[in-house]
Design a protein around this motif. Sequence first.
Motif, PDB file in Angstrom:
ATOM      1  N   PHE A   1      -6.977   0.962  -2.544  1.00 47.64           N
ATOM      2  CA  PHE A   1      -6.287   2.240  -2.392  1.00 47.64           C
ATOM      3  C   PHE A   1      -7.120   3.371  -2.995  1.00 47.64           C
ATOM      4  CE2 PHE A   1      -3.736   5.534  -4.395  1.00 47.64           C
ATOM      5  CZ  PHE A   1      -3.032   6.039  -3.313  1.00 47.64           C
TER       6      PHE A   1
ATOM      7  N   LYS B   1      -4.227  11.551 -11.734  1.00 46.95           N
ATOM      8  CA  LYS B   1      -4.676  11.129 -10.402  1.00 46.95           C
ATOM      9  C   LYS B   1      -6.183  10.909 -10.365  1.00 46.95           C
ATOM     10  CE  LYS B   1      -0.848  13.115  -7.763  1.00 46.95           C
ATOM     11  NZ  LYS B   1      -0.410  14.118  -6.770  1.00 46.95           N
TER      12      LYS B   1
ATOM     13  N   MET C   1       0.828  -1.204   0.000  1.00 44.83           N
ATOM     14  CA  MET C   1       0.000   0.000   0.000  1.00 44.83           C
ATOM     15  C   MET C   1       0.865   1.259   0.000  1.00 44.83           C
ATOM     16  SD  MET C   1      -3.212  -0.219  -0.339  1.00 44.83           S
ATOM     17  CE  MET C   1      -4.704  -1.162  -0.098  1.00 44.83           C
ATOM     18  N   ASP C   2       1.980   1.216   0.719  1.00 45.71           N
ATOM     19  CA  ASP C   2       2.895   2.360   0.728  1.00 45.71           C
ATOM     20  C   ASP C   2       3.508   2.579  -0.655  1.00 45.71           C
ATOM     21  OD1 ASP C   2       2.353   2.821   3.340  1.00 45.71           O
ATOM     22  OD2 ASP C   2       4.349   2.359   4.111  1.00 45.71           O
TER      23      ASP C   2
ATOM     24  N   LYS D   1      -8.329   6.542  -0.908  1.00 48.13           N
ATOM     25  CA  LYS D   1      -7.837   7.870  -1.284  1.00 48.13           C
ATOM     26  C   LYS D   1      -8.981   8.765  -1.759  1.00 48.13           C
ATOM     27  CE  LYS D   1      -4.201   9.046  -1.238  1.00 48.13           C
ATOM     28  NZ  LYS D   1      -3.413   9.858  -0.273  1.00 48.13           N
TER      29      LYS D   1
ATOM     30  N   TYR E   1       1.360   6.783  -6.683  1.00 48.83           N
ATOM     31  CA  TYR E   1       0.286   7.759  -6.868  1.00 48.83           C
ATOM     32  C   TYR E   1       0.816   9.184  -6.730  1.00 48.83           C
ATOM     33  CZ  TYR E   1      -3.950  10.441  -5.832  1.00 48.83           C
ATOM     34  OH  TYR E   1      -4.945  11.390  -5.832  1.00 48.83           O
ATOM     35  N   MET E   2       1.670   9.413  -5.744  1.00 49.40           N
ATOM     36  CA  MET E   2       2.204  10.753  -5.523  1.00 49.40           C
ATOM     37  C   MET E   2       3.052  11.229  -6.699  1.00 49.40           C
ATOM     38  SD  MET E   2       0.829  11.714  -2.803  1.00 49.40           S
ATOM     39  CE  MET E   2       1.727  13.265  -2.662  1.00 49.40           C
TER      40      MET E   2
ATOM     41  N   GLU F   1     -10.622  10.032   1.300  1.00 45.73           N
ATOM     42  CA  GLU F   1      -9.735  10.983   1.979  1.00 45.73           C
ATOM     43  C   GLU F   1      -9.739  12.341   1.286  1.00 45.73           C
ATOM     44  OE1 GLU F   1      -4.915  11.524   2.193  1.00 45.73           O
ATOM     45  OE2 GLU F   1      -5.710   9.491   2.469  1.00 45.73           O
TER      46      GLU F   1
ATOM     47  N   GLN G   1       0.924   4.145  -2.817  1.00 43.70           N
ATOM     48  CA  GLN G   1       0.833   5.558  -2.442  1.00 43.70           C
ATOM     49  C   GLN G   1       1.983   6.354  -3.060  1.00 43.70           C
ATOM     50  OE1 GLN G   1      -1.242   7.549  -0.780  1.00 43.70           O
ATOM     51  NE2 GLN G   1       0.124   9.320  -0.632  1.00 43.70           N
TER      52      GLN G   1
END
Length: 595
Positions: free
Chosen positions: A234, A156, A141-142, A238, A148-149, A241, A145
Amino acid sequence: MILRNSKEVEGSKATNLKSKSEEEIEKEIDEEGRIREDPKAIGVKSGILGRIFRRLFILGLRLLSDDESWELLQLKIFDGGCPNELLKAGMEIAKNCRGLPLSVVTIAGLLERTEKQQASWKSILESLSARLIDDPQTQCMDIIQLSYMHLPNYLKACLLYFGSFLEDEDIPVSKLIRLWIAEGFIRQTVVCSLENLAENYLTDLIGRSMIAVAKKGPKGRVKSCCLHDMIRDFCLSKAKEENFFQVITRYDEPFTSFDDFDCGADFIDHYPPKPTSDISFIPHHFKLLRVLDLECINMGISFPPGIELLVQLRYLAVSGDIDFIPPSISNLRKLESFIVKGLKGKVVLPDSIWSMERLRHLHVNTHVDFNFQDDKPGNSLKLVNLVSFSLPSIARGKAANMILRRMPNLSKFECIYLESWDAYTNYNRFRVLDLLIHLESLKILYVGRALNPGELNLPWNLKKLTLSSFRLPWTHISAIGRLPNLEVLKLVSRAFEGPRWDMREVEFLGLKYLKLDSLNIVQWNASSDHLPNLQQLHLQNCKDVEEVPLAFADINTLQMIEVQSCGLTTEESVKRIGNECMEGLKIIINNKIHL
């Protein structure tokens, strides 16, 4: 807003819970090729391997070793091996994936688009090493992430939107692109159309290994796609969030207080557990909707009331026993995609539809009648922005000509073309097609008398053509062979008749894909010069054909020959071609690969 019925959602979840035994999964892995034994067999974007990797994790079977992770990472990024200056950082990055194949593939997608410099790779390694995590799933998951960043901002939103689809769903690319455009994710440019730009966005996400290819078309274009469950999780997390979209039910505030929210079923912004035909609450409480997808809900015999109030709609799909669309549909002046999934024999479209000037895609799955009002002012309006139009049947004659003349910029058209026994039987049945100068993709099944010579007039810019049941003699095929831009040709169900096809010079020069299906051809006379750029040949249910021309072994561009349900002599000829060809030609006979 996407509504789904309960059986569809529950069926998807039930499928997801049907785990296989370890022995069955190990057999699947052996068939695909183990990483240790044949790393090239790991198609990192393959849907089936994604499912295998998911089961490996769920059932607790072995993860990849550090060496296997590094080998897979290199295969994804480099053609000729990793440069020495990146070796140390690369091996540490692979180690940080904790043996989870999805982590390896995802981080590889990020590294592919990162400068091949030591400082850049060390920066990514530091991001991965910032937290000490022993759990592979959390580490994955990290990594997602982190990937994604590093996405451009315009990608996105496109990625997060995948969270609105069901688990393990194969997503049609054509629908996905229309939804992206309707939501405003794709911005018009001078150089590229909205659809082509959206396709480029999807290709980018696939290249980053965030999205997987589920199915490809004849020319290699992606027809449907899918994503791993963890990436979908994810996206959902996200999206919540960032307040991008929200999954809601009828039990969530503020919907529990709606007096008219009494449809006897749960409602979720994307997944309602039970079907409903009462959606009257939507126009009152979601007035700014841009997308309303009711394709999976039977709306009954009437067009859903109140939809004409949703004046911001760009995408509308409806389904049910609907037999006519009300004239008020033209109130949706911003509508770009209109899909009607009728469950009865015929749907009547109103004359007012010609005033919907922003309409780009119109698709109906039942017989269509247009309610023409010739004496009404504005009856010469045209849908100048319409680029794709599909319907099961259209009767030839004056009405068909009137319809197609008012869609001058069509690039894709599909239909069953019916011969009409009216006063216009002297019409050239396909003359109007020649007027669609922007048409690139045409698919027609013809129902009627055999055509006369010269009646099949085809647009000069066609790139993809599918003909069915025309019963034309092979001497007529030059009308197709002379099309300068034709790349894909499918002749299906007696499209052409006769025992012998003698191919001619200077025809089909650009053809890349040829499919012959259910034809009575016996003798096929051709050389490599007749199809100089052919890449794929597919024969199906051509039981009388004696052999595929052996000269096709000399076509340098040929990549695959596939034969299904044909005669033994045809199969043997294809095997001989495979033996004579250079390495790289794939031979598939009745779904089995012959090496």
